[in-house]
Design a protein around this motif. Structure first.
Motif, PDB file in Angstrom:
ATOM      1  N   UNK A  77     -18.852  -8.332 -19.511  1.00  0.00           N
ATOM      2  CA  UNK A  77     -18.198  -7.238 -18.661  1.00  0.00           C
ATOM      3  C   UNK A  77     -17.992  -7.589 -17.031  1.00  0.00           C
ATOM      4  N   UNK A  78     -18.983  -8.338 -16.878  1.00  0.00           N
ATOM      5  CA  UNK A  78     -19.180  -9.002 -15.348  1.00  0.00           C
ATOM      6  C   UNK A  78     -17.892 -10.015 -15.323  1.00  0.00           C
ATOM      7  N   UNK A  79     -17.653 -10.969 -16.304  1.00  0.00           N
ATOM      8  CA  UNK A  79     -16.750 -11.808 -16.260  1.00  0.00           C
ATOM      9  C   UNK A  79     -15.342 -10.920 -16.445  1.00  0.00           C
ATOM     10  N   UNK A  80     -15.151 -10.109 -17.103  1.00  0.00           N
ATOM     11  CA  UNK A  80     -14.005  -9.330 -17.530  1.00  0.00           C
ATOM     12  C   UNK A  80     -13.483  -8.586 -16.179  1.00  0.00           C
ATOM     13  N   UNK A  81     -14.648  -8.164 -15.482  1.00  0.00           N
ATOM     14  CA  UNK A  81     -14.273  -7.353 -14.130  1.00  0.00           C
ATOM     15  C   UNK A  81     -13.863  -8.277 -13.171  1.00  0.00           C
ATOM     16  N   UNK A  82     -14.272  -9.508 -13.192  1.00  0.00           N
ATOM     17  CA  UNK A  82     -13.921 -10.466 -12.092  1.00  0.00           C
ATOM     18  C   UNK A  82     -12.318 -10.946 -12.409  1.00  0.00           C
ATOM     19  N   UNK A  83     -11.921 -10.777 -13.594  1.00  0.00           N
ATOM     20  CA  UNK A  83     -10.270 -10.750 -13.886  1.00  0.00           C
ATOM     21  C   UNK A  83      -9.586  -9.781 -13.938  1.00  0.00           C
ATOM     22  N   UNK A  84      -9.848  -8.508 -14.105  1.00  0.00           N
ATOM     23  CA  UNK A  84      -9.150  -7.483 -14.331  1.00  0.00           C
ATOM     24  C   UNK A  84      -9.513  -6.240 -13.452  1.00  0.00           C
ATOM     25  N   UNK A  85      -8.459  -5.579 -12.582  1.00  0.00           N
ATOM     26  CA  UNK A  85      -9.046  -4.589 -11.713  1.00  0.00           C
ATOM     27  C   UNK A  85      -9.353  -3.289 -12.350  1.00  0.00           C
ATOM     28  N   UNK A  86      -8.555  -3.011 -13.455  1.00  0.00           N
ATOM     29  CA  UNK A  86      -8.941  -1.799 -14.221  1.00  0.00           C
ATOM     30  C   UNK A  86     -10.577  -1.937 -14.631  1.00  0.00           C
ATOM     31  N   UNK A  87     -11.058  -2.779 -15.189  1.00  0.00           N
ATOM     32  CA  UNK A  87     -12.260  -3.144 -15.643  1.00  0.00           C
ATOM     33  C   UNK A  87     -13.193  -3.018 -14.589  1.00  0.00           C
TER      34      UNK A  87
END
Length: 183
Positions: A77-87
């Motif tokens: 989730x940390x990595x996804x948050x770095x790539x996606x504004x919604x997350x």
């Protein structure tokens, strides 16, 4: 080659219901590391977040077979948050959270979850169980007071036979929450 079919197919009901209803809080039990989480549960969680649903991702405490642990899911989730504004926004505001399920098994006994998960589930209005162990083998016919979605692929021929399907058939079972009275 066998084309996977859905032995239980409530997808149309799911799509219809979700297009007309928004949930306040969803508990999503994640399963296998890799594609199931990255290409399945995370995009589903993202769609729920986009309509304002608070999402609690419940993952195993410890490793079992190839299931995602809460610690591993946090890194993802940390990595996804770095790539996606919604997350990223949901993760920062705690609209998206990860909770340890209290289990280290590929199945789940929902009467034996962590206290933190039990507390989070108290005001949830949607429960999503994903994977053969959690959704099919242990909770397929469980009745809940909240709406539930059970998703999985049947990987064992014995389970397929019990359900009247074939190995690698899929399950998409949606149940509306029911009042339960104890007599």
């Amino acid at each position: 080659m066998h084309v996977a079919l859905q032995v239980i197919d409530d997808l149309d009901a799911v799509l219809q219901h979700f297009s007309n209803n928004v949930y306040h809080k969803a508990i999503l039990f994640v399963d296998n590391a890799g594609a199931d989480v990255l290409l399945g549960m995370l995009p589903f969680a993202r769609e729920l977040l986009k309509v304002g649903t608070k999402v609690i991702l419940a993952a195993n405490n410890g490793p079992t077979i190839n299931d995602m642990t809460a610690a591993e899911l946090t890194v993802l989730i940390d990595k996804a948050a770095a790539m996606d504004q919604t997350v990223a926004a949901a993760w920062a505001s705690k609209q998206l959270q990860i909770v340890n399920s209290g289990s280290d098994l590929p199945v789940i006994d929902l009467s034996k979850v962590s206290q933190q998960l039990a507390d989070e589930a108290a005001d949830a209005d949607l429960l999503v169980l994903e994977g053969m162990g959690r959704a099919i083998e242990t909770n397929l016919y469980a009745i809940f007071t909240v709406d539930s979605l059970k998703l999985g692929m049947i990987k064992h021929p014995e389970v397929a036979a019990c359900l009247g399907g074939r190995q690698y058939d899929c399950v998409c079972k949606f149940d509306r929450g029911q009042s339960i009275s104890i007599s």
